[in-house]
Design a protein around this motif. Structure first.
Motif: not given
Length: 437
Positions: A19-20, A22-23, A26-29, A31-33, A121
Protein backbone atom coordinates in the motif's frame (compact mmCIF):
# COMPACT_ATOMS: atom_id res chain seq x y z
CA UNK A 1 1.38 11.12 20.57
CA UNK A 2 2.23 8.01 18.55
CA UNK A 3 1.53 5.68 21.48
CA UNK A 4 -2.14 6.70 21.44
CA UNK A 5 -2.62 5.53 17.83
CA UNK A 6 -4.22 2.01 17.72
CA UNK A 7 -1.87 -0.74 16.43
CA UNK A 8 0.95 1.79 16.11
CA UNK A 9 3.40 -0.44 17.98
CA UNK A 10 3.06 -3.30 15.49
CA UNK A 11 5.55 -3.85 12.68
CA UNK A 12 4.66 -3.10 9.10
CA UNK A 13 3.49 -6.08 7.08
CA UNK A 14 4.04 -6.83 3.39
CA UNK A 15 0.51 -5.63 2.64
CA UNK A 16 1.27 -2.35 4.42
CA UNK A 17 4.41 -1.90 2.33
CA UNK A 18 2.56 -2.65 -0.92
CA UNK A 19 0.00 0.00 0.00
CA UNK A 20 2.87 2.35 0.83
CA UNK A 21 4.47 1.77 -2.59
CA UNK A 22 1.20 2.31 -4.46
CA UNK A 23 0.44 5.55 -2.63
CA UNK A 24 3.96 6.90 -3.14
CA UNK A 25 3.50 6.33 -6.87
CA UNK A 26 0.33 8.46 -6.68
CA UNK A 27 2.14 11.24 -4.84
CA UNK A 28 0.31 10.74 -1.54
CA UNK A 29 1.95 12.39 1.47
CA UNK A 30 3.41 10.48 4.42
CA UNK A 31 0.73 11.97 6.65
CA UNK A 32 -2.12 10.56 4.56
CA UNK A 33 -0.41 7.14 4.26
CA UNK A 34 0.17 7.02 8.01
CA UNK A 35 -3.44 7.93 8.73
CA UNK A 36 -4.70 5.00 6.64
CA UNK A 37 -2.21 2.50 8.15
CA UNK A 38 -2.80 3.77 11.72
CA UNK A 39 0.85 4.70 12.06
CA UNK A 40 2.81 7.79 12.96
CA UNK A 41 4.05 9.75 9.89
CA UNK A 42 7.59 9.39 11.25
CA UNK A 43 7.23 5.60 10.97
CA UNK A 44 6.47 5.85 7.25
CA UNK A 45 9.32 8.31 6.75
CA UNK A 46 11.84 6.03 8.48
CA UNK A 47 10.55 3.00 6.57
CA UNK A 48 11.09 4.70 3.19
CA UNK A 49 14.54 6.09 4.04
CA UNK A 50 15.76 2.80 5.56
CA UNK A 51 14.57 0.47 2.80
CA UNK A 52 14.75 2.55 -0.38
CA UNK A 53 16.60 0.94 -3.27
CA UNK A 54 19.58 2.78 -4.75
CA UNK A 55 20.05 2.77 -8.52
CA UNK A 56 22.73 5.35 -9.27
CA UNK A 57 23.58 3.89 -12.66
CA UNK A 58 20.68 3.61 -15.08
CA UNK A 59 20.84 3.06 -18.80
CA UNK A 60 19.38 5.82 -20.95
CA UNK A 61 20.60 8.82 -18.89
CA UNK A 62 21.72 11.90 -20.83
CA UNK A 63 25.37 12.03 -21.93
CA UNK A 64 27.72 9.67 -20.14
CA UNK A 65 25.75 7.53 -17.68
CA UNK A 66 28.76 7.31 -15.35
CA UNK A 67 29.16 11.08 -15.18
CA UNK A 68 26.88 12.72 -12.63
CA UNK A 69 28.55 16.15 -12.38
CA UNK A 70 26.19 19.10 -12.28
CA UNK A 71 28.36 20.94 -14.85
CA UNK A 72 28.51 18.15 -17.40
CA UNK A 73 26.11 19.84 -19.87
CA UNK A 74 28.21 23.00 -20.36
CA UNK A 75 31.71 21.87 -19.39
CA UNK A 76 34.32 22.15 -22.19
CA UNK A 77 37.34 20.93 -20.24
CA UNK A 78 39.80 18.53 -21.81
CA UNK A 79 42.63 16.57 -20.27
CA UNK A 80 41.64 17.46 -16.69
CA UNK A 81 43.44 14.39 -15.40
CA UNK A 82 46.76 15.29 -17.12
CA UNK A 83 47.52 11.68 -17.94
CA UNK A 84 47.53 12.17 -21.71
CA UNK A 85 49.50 15.05 -23.22
CA UNK A 86 47.47 15.40 -26.40
CA UNK A 87 43.85 14.54 -25.54
CA UNK A 88 41.09 16.15 -27.58
CA UNK A 89 38.19 14.31 -25.90
CA UNK A 90 35.93 16.31 -23.61
CA UNK A 91 36.15 15.31 -19.95
CA UNK A 92 32.37 14.99 -19.77
CA UNK A 93 32.64 11.88 -21.96
CA UNK A 94 35.46 10.33 -19.93
CA UNK A 95 34.68 7.75 -17.22
CA UNK A 96 37.36 9.22 -14.90
CA UNK A 97 35.97 12.78 -14.96
CA UNK A 98 34.19 12.57 -11.61
CA UNK A 99 37.29 11.25 -9.84
CA UNK A 100 39.89 13.63 -11.25
CA UNK A 101 38.21 16.99 -11.96
CA UNK A 102 38.73 19.54 -9.15
CA UNK A 103 35.49 21.35 -10.07
CA UNK A 104 33.33 18.25 -9.74
CA UNK A 105 29.96 18.77 -8.04
CA UNK A 106 27.56 15.89 -7.63
CA UNK A 107 24.14 16.48 -9.12
CA UNK A 108 21.33 15.70 -6.70
CA UNK A 109 17.57 15.96 -6.79
CA UNK A 110 15.87 17.90 -4.00
CA UNK A 111 13.19 15.22 -4.01
CA UNK A 112 15.71 12.77 -2.52
CA UNK A 113 16.77 15.10 0.31
CA UNK A 114 13.28 15.65 1.69
CA UNK A 115 9.97 13.82 1.60
CA UNK A 116 9.24 11.51 -0.14
CA UNK A 117 13.02 10.66 -0.41
CA UNK A 118 12.37 8.43 -3.45
CA UNK A 119 11.64 8.76 -7.17
CA UNK A 120 8.24 7.07 -6.83
CA UNK A 121 5.54 9.43 -8.03
CA UNK A 122 7.95 11.77 -9.81
CA UNK A 123 6.53 13.52 -12.87
CA UNK A 124 9.64 12.63 -14.86
CA UNK A 125 9.98 9.09 -16.04
CA UNK A 126 13.03 7.32 -14.63
CA UNK A 127 14.25 6.41 -18.11
CA UNK A 128 14.25 10.09 -19.11
CA UNK A 129 15.69 11.50 -15.89
CA UNK A 130 19.21 12.88 -16.33
CA UNK A 131 20.19 12.50 -12.66
CA UNK A 132 22.28 9.36 -12.33
CA UNK A 133 21.73 8.78 -8.61
CA UNK A 134 18.17 7.52 -8.07
CA UNK A 135 16.22 5.96 -5.21
CA UNK A 136 13.05 3.93 -5.50
CA UNK A 137 10.83 2.21 -2.96
CA UNK A 138 9.91 -1.40 -3.73
CA UNK A 139 7.58 -3.13 -1.25
CA UNK A 140 8.92 -6.66 -1.69
CA UNK A 141 12.55 -5.55 -1.54
CA UNK A 142 11.79 -3.52 1.60
CA UNK A 143 10.05 -6.46 3.25
CA UNK A 144 12.97 -8.76 2.44
CA UNK A 145 15.49 -6.29 3.91
CA UNK A 146 13.31 -5.91 6.99
CA UNK A 147 13.30 -9.68 7.60
CA UNK A 148 17.05 -9.89 7.06
CA UNK A 149 17.49 -7.25 9.76
CA UNK A 150 15.39 -9.35 12.13
CA UNK A 151 17.60 -12.40 11.60
CA UNK A 152 20.99 -10.70 11.58
CA UNK A 153 21.18 -9.79 15.32
CA UNK A 154 20.31 -13.40 16.21
CA UNK A 155 23.09 -14.97 14.12
CA UNK A 156 26.82 -15.17 14.62
CA UNK A 157 28.64 -14.16 17.79
CA UNK A 158 28.74 -10.79 19.51
CA UNK A 159 32.47 -10.15 19.47
CA UNK A 160 35.13 -8.95 17.08
CA UNK A 161 37.74 -11.17 15.44
CA UNK A 162 40.41 -9.73 17.69
CA UNK A 163 38.41 -10.54 20.83
CA UNK A 164 37.70 -14.05 19.55
CA UNK A 165 41.39 -14.61 18.80
CA UNK A 166 42.39 -13.48 22.30
CA UNK A 167 39.89 -15.84 23.92
CA UNK A 168 40.91 -18.69 21.60
CA UNK A 169 44.57 -18.32 22.69
CA UNK A 170 43.46 -19.12 26.23
CA UNK A 171 40.72 -21.71 25.66
CA UNK A 172 42.15 -24.01 22.96
CA UNK A 173 45.52 -24.83 24.63
CA UNK A 174 43.77 -25.62 27.93
CA UNK A 175 41.25 -27.91 26.21
CA UNK A 176 44.14 -29.74 24.52
CA UNK A 177 45.62 -30.19 28.02
CA UNK A 178 42.45 -32.06 29.01
CA UNK A 179 40.70 -29.30 30.93
CA UNK A 180 36.93 -29.01 30.79
CA UNK A 181 35.10 -25.79 29.78
CA UNK A 182 33.86 -25.43 33.36
CA UNK A 183 37.41 -25.64 34.67
CA UNK A 184 38.56 -23.02 32.17
CA UNK A 185 35.76 -20.58 33.04
CA UNK A 186 36.40 -21.03 36.77
CA UNK A 187 40.12 -20.28 36.46
CA UNK A 188 39.75 -17.51 33.86
CA UNK A 189 36.78 -15.27 34.76
CA UNK A 190 38.29 -12.56 32.54
CA UNK A 191 36.99 -14.49 29.52
CA UNK A 192 33.47 -13.33 30.45
CA UNK A 193 31.94 -16.44 28.83
CA UNK A 194 29.59 -19.13 30.07
CA UNK A 195 30.26 -22.86 29.84
CA UNK A 196 27.40 -23.14 27.33
CA UNK A 197 29.05 -20.50 25.11
CA UNK A 198 32.31 -22.45 24.91
CA UNK A 199 30.44 -25.62 23.90
CA UNK A 200 28.54 -23.60 21.28
CA UNK A 201 31.74 -22.11 19.84
CA UNK A 202 33.27 -25.59 19.66
CA UNK A 203 30.20 -26.89 17.79
CA UNK A 204 30.36 -23.92 15.40
CA UNK A 205 34.04 -24.66 14.69
CA UNK A 206 35.22 -21.09 15.32
CA UNK A 207 37.86 -22.12 17.87
CA UNK A 208 41.14 -23.89 17.17
CA UNK A 209 40.07 -26.74 19.47
CA UNK A 210 37.37 -29.14 18.31
CA UNK A 211 34.74 -31.35 19.92
CA UNK A 212 37.03 -34.36 19.56
CA UNK A 213 39.52 -32.64 21.89
CA UNK A 214 37.02 -32.78 24.77
CA UNK A 215 37.52 -35.75 27.06
CA UNK A 216 33.93 -36.98 27.23
CA UNK A 217 32.09 -35.23 24.40
CA UNK A 218 32.68 -37.96 21.80
CA UNK A 219 31.60 -40.71 24.19
CA UNK A 220 27.95 -39.61 24.18
CA UNK A 221 25.48 -40.00 21.36
CA UNK A 222 23.25 -37.04 20.47
CA UNK A 223 20.22 -36.97 22.71
CA UNK A 224 17.07 -38.28 21.05
CA UNK A 225 14.11 -35.92 20.89
CA UNK A 226 10.84 -37.54 21.90
CA UNK A 227 8.05 -36.97 19.40
CA UNK A 228 5.31 -38.21 21.75
CA UNK A 229 4.66 -34.89 23.45
CA UNK A 230 1.30 -33.31 24.27
CA UNK A 231 0.14 -31.37 21.22
CA UNK A 232 -2.70 -29.45 22.88
CA UNK A 233 -0.96 -26.61 24.73
CA UNK A 234 -4.19 -25.60 26.43
CA UNK A 235 -3.91 -28.41 29.00
CA UNK A 236 -0.91 -26.63 30.57
CA UNK A 237 -3.01 -23.63 31.57
CA UNK A 238 -2.70 -23.41 35.36
CA UNK A 239 -0.69 -26.66 35.45
CA UNK A 240 2.86 -25.50 34.66
CA UNK A 241 5.85 -26.08 36.88
CA UNK A 242 5.75 -22.42 37.93
CA UNK A 243 2.16 -22.92 39.11
CA UNK A 244 3.27 -26.04 40.98
CA UNK A 245 6.09 -24.19 42.76
CA UNK A 246 3.66 -21.59 44.06
CA UNK A 247 1.98 -24.33 46.12
CA UNK A 248 5.13 -24.70 48.24
CA UNK A 249 4.58 -28.41 48.88
CA UNK A 250 6.93 -30.38 51.11
CA UNK A 251 5.55 -33.73 49.96
CA UNK A 252 3.96 -34.78 46.67
CA UNK A 253 3.87 -37.54 44.06
CA UNK A 254 6.00 -37.78 40.89
CA UNK A 255 4.75 -39.78 37.88
CA UNK A 256 6.30 -41.05 34.65
CA UNK A 257 6.40 -44.06 32.30
CA UNK A 258 9.12 -46.56 31.37
CA UNK A 259 8.91 -48.04 27.88
CA UNK A 260 9.64 -51.54 26.66
CA UNK A 261 11.95 -52.40 23.81
CA UNK A 262 10.53 -52.46 20.30
CA UNK A 263 8.29 -55.46 19.77
CA UNK A 264 6.11 -54.93 22.83
CA UNK A 265 3.53 -52.24 23.60
CA UNK A 266 3.63 -52.85 27.36
CA UNK A 267 4.69 -49.93 29.52
CA UNK A 268 5.34 -49.32 33.21
CA UNK A 269 3.49 -46.45 34.91
CA UNK A 270 5.70 -45.36 37.81
CA UNK A 271 5.09 -43.23 40.93
CA UNK A 272 7.45 -41.82 43.56
CA UNK A 273 6.62 -40.46 47.01
CA UNK A 274 9.07 -37.58 47.53
CA UNK A 275 8.98 -37.72 51.35
CA UNK A 276 9.18 -41.47 51.88
CA UNK A 277 11.22 -42.14 48.67
CA UNK A 278 8.76 -44.96 48.00
CA UNK A 279 8.72 -46.25 44.43
CA UNK A 280 5.68 -47.83 42.73
CA UNK A 281 5.20 -49.32 39.26
CA UNK A 282 2.15 -50.68 37.45
CA UNK A 283 2.15 -52.62 34.19
CA UNK A 284 0.03 -51.25 31.31
CA UNK A 285 -0.74 -53.14 28.09
CA UNK A 286 -0.26 -49.97 26.02
CA UNK A 287 1.00 -46.44 26.53
CA UNK A 288 -2.20 -44.41 26.10
CA UNK A 289 -4.34 -41.95 28.03
CA UNK A 290 -6.98 -44.64 28.57
CA UNK A 291 -4.46 -47.11 30.02
CA UNK A 292 -3.23 -44.50 32.53
CA UNK A 293 -6.79 -43.70 33.56
CA UNK A 294 -7.48 -47.41 34.03
CA UNK A 295 -4.65 -47.62 36.58
CA UNK A 296 -6.01 -44.56 38.41
CA UNK A 297 -9.52 -46.04 38.53
CA UNK A 298 -8.20 -49.38 39.78
CA UNK A 299 -6.25 -47.70 42.59
CA UNK A 300 -9.23 -45.52 43.56
CA UNK A 301 -11.46 -48.60 43.83
CA UNK A 302 -8.80 -50.36 45.90
CA UNK A 303 -8.23 -47.50 48.39
CA UNK A 304 -11.48 -45.59 48.20
CA UNK A 305 -11.86 -42.01 47.03
CA UNK A 306 -10.86 -40.38 50.34
CA UNK A 307 -7.68 -42.43 50.85
CA UNK A 308 -6.77 -42.02 47.17
CA UNK A 309 -7.05 -38.24 47.56
CA UNK A 310 -4.72 -38.24 50.55
CA UNK A 311 -2.11 -40.39 48.79
CA UNK A 312 -2.27 -38.85 45.30
CA UNK A 313 -3.32 -35.30 46.17
CA UNK A 314 -0.68 -33.58 44.00
CA UNK A 315 1.11 -35.25 41.07
CA UNK A 316 4.02 -33.82 39.06
CA UNK A 317 4.71 -35.45 35.70
CA UNK A 318 6.30 -34.82 32.31
CA UNK A 319 4.61 -33.82 29.05
CA UNK A 320 4.21 -37.27 27.53
CA UNK A 321 1.16 -37.79 25.33
CA UNK A 322 -0.15 -40.48 27.71
CA UNK A 323 -0.79 -37.69 30.24
CA UNK A 324 -2.51 -35.43 27.70
CA UNK A 325 -5.97 -35.63 29.31
CA UNK A 326 -5.44 -34.38 32.87
CA UNK A 327 -9.13 -33.73 33.53
CA UNK A 328 -10.03 -37.41 33.10
CA UNK A 329 -7.20 -38.39 35.47
CA UNK A 330 -8.13 -35.75 38.04
CA UNK A 331 -11.82 -36.76 38.07
CA UNK A 332 -12.75 -40.12 39.55
CA UNK A 333 -15.50 -42.49 38.46
CA UNK A 334 -17.71 -40.94 41.16
CA UNK A 335 -17.31 -37.48 39.61
CA UNK A 336 -15.26 -36.15 42.55
CA UNK A 337 -11.83 -34.58 41.97
CA UNK A 338 -9.32 -37.10 43.25
CA UNK A 339 -5.98 -35.45 42.42
CA UNK A 340 -4.30 -32.38 40.87
CA UNK A 341 -1.81 -32.85 38.03
CA UNK A 342 1.02 -30.47 37.11
CA UNK A 343 3.62 -30.67 34.33
CA UNK A 344 7.38 -30.16 34.30
CA UNK A 345 8.96 -27.73 31.87
CA UNK A 346 10.02 -29.18 28.47
CA UNK A 347 13.28 -31.16 28.54
CA UNK A 348 13.59 -30.65 32.33
CA UNK A 349 13.37 -34.17 33.74
CA UNK A 350 15.49 -33.01 36.68
CA UNK A 351 12.43 -31.25 38.09
CA UNK A 352 11.25 -34.72 39.14
CA UNK A 353 14.73 -35.97 39.95
CA UNK A 354 13.64 -38.39 42.68
CA UNK A 355 11.70 -40.51 40.20
CA UNK A 356 14.51 -40.37 37.65
CA UNK A 357 16.90 -41.71 40.30
CA UNK A 358 14.46 -44.54 41.04
CA UNK A 359 14.36 -45.32 37.30
CA UNK A 360 18.14 -45.74 37.44
CA UNK A 361 17.69 -48.52 39.97
CA UNK A 362 14.85 -50.00 37.91
CA UNK A 363 17.12 -50.14 34.86
CA UNK A 364 19.63 -52.19 36.86
CA UNK A 365 17.02 -54.95 36.87
CA UNK A 366 15.35 -54.16 33.54
CA UNK A 367 18.13 -52.75 31.35
CA UNK A 368 17.29 -50.73 28.28
CA UNK A 369 16.24 -52.80 25.25
CA UNK A 370 14.49 -55.20 27.64
CA UNK A 371 11.23 -56.57 26.25
CA UNK A 372 8.31 -56.32 28.70
CA UNK A 373 6.09 -58.71 26.72
CA UNK A 374 6.43 -61.58 29.22
CA UNK A 375 6.53 -59.36 32.30
CA UNK A 376 3.65 -59.69 34.78
CA UNK A 377 2.45 -57.43 37.60
CA UNK A 378 3.75 -60.03 40.05
CA UNK A 379 7.24 -59.55 38.58
CA UNK A 380 6.86 -55.76 38.80
CA UNK A 381 5.79 -55.97 42.48
CA UNK A 382 8.85 -58.12 43.24
CA UNK A 383 11.17 -55.63 41.51
CA UNK A 384 9.60 -52.66 43.35
CA UNK A 385 9.87 -54.46 46.72
CA UNK A 386 13.61 -55.00 46.22
CA UNK A 387 14.12 -51.35 45.22
CA UNK A 388 12.17 -50.10 48.26
CA UNK A 389 14.18 -52.36 50.56
CA UNK A 390 17.44 -50.63 49.58
CA UNK A 391 18.78 -48.16 52.21
CA UNK A 392 18.98 -44.52 51.12
CA UNK A 393 21.51 -41.97 52.28
CA UNK A 394 18.83 -39.26 52.15
CA UNK A 395 16.85 -41.29 54.73
CA UNK A 396 19.88 -41.65 57.05
CA UNK A 397 20.41 -45.25 56.03
CA UNK A 398 16.80 -46.34 56.36
CA UNK A 399 14.82 -48.01 53.57
CA UNK A 400 11.81 -46.39 51.84
CA UNK A 401 9.70 -49.35 52.96
CA UNK A 402 10.43 -48.74 56.68
CA UNK A 403 9.79 -44.99 56.40
CA UNK A 404 6.53 -45.57 54.48
CA UNK A 405 5.51 -48.12 57.10
CA UNK A 406 5.56 -45.36 59.74
CA UNK A 407 3.91 -42.60 57.67
CA UNK A 408 1.47 -44.52 55.43
CA UNK A 409 0.76 -47.59 57.51
CA UNK A 410 0.96 -51.33 56.91
CA UNK A 411 -2.48 -51.55 55.27
CA UNK A 412 -1.47 -49.07 52.59
CA UNK A 413 1.72 -50.99 51.77
CA UNK A 414 -0.26 -54.22 51.56
CA UNK A 415 -2.71 -52.52 49.18
CA UNK A 416 0.27 -51.57 47.03
CA UNK A 417 1.31 -55.27 47.21
CA UNK A 418 4.71 -54.39 48.68
CA UNK A 419 6.75 -56.45 51.15
CA UNK A 420 10.01 -56.08 53.00
CA UNK A 421 13.06 -57.88 51.56
CA UNK A 422 15.84 -58.96 53.90
CA UNK A 423 19.01 -56.84 53.46
CA UNK A 424 21.16 -59.73 52.28
CA UNK A 425 18.49 -60.92 49.86
CA UNK A 426 18.09 -57.64 47.96
CA UNK A 427 18.97 -58.24 44.32
CA UNK A 428 19.24 -55.38 41.84
CA UNK A 429 20.32 -57.39 38.80
CA UNK A 430 18.40 -58.90 35.86
CA UNK A 431 18.63 -62.28 37.60
CA UNK A 432 15.86 -61.16 39.94
CA UNK A 433 12.98 -61.88 37.56
CA UNK A 434 12.18 -65.43 36.66
CA UNK A 435 12.54 -65.29 32.87
CA UNK A 436 15.67 -64.63 30.85
CA UNK A 437 15.94 -61.22 29.19
Amino acid sequence: MSKYIPDNQKHLTLDDRIYNQNELSKGTSFKDIARFLCKDPTTISKEVKAHRLSDWYHKGTFYNAKNFCVHRYHCKKTNACGKILLCGIKCTSCPTCNQTCPDFEKERCNRLDKAPYVCNGCEKQISHCTIAHKYTYNARFADRKYRECLKEPRSGISMTRRELHQKDRIISPLIEQGQSPYQIITNHPELELSVRSIYTYLDMGILTARNIDLKRKVKFKPRKVHKTQISDRGVFQGRTYADFQQLGLASFMEMDTVHSASGSSKTLLTFFFTREKLFLAFLMNRNTEGAVRLVFDRLEKRFGTYDFQSLFEYILTDRGSEFGDPESLETGFTGIQRTSIYYCDPMRSGQKGGLEQAHTMLRMILPKKTNFEFLTQWDVNLIVSHINSTPRESLQGRTPYDVALETLGEETLKAFQLRRIAPDEVNLTPKLIRFNQ
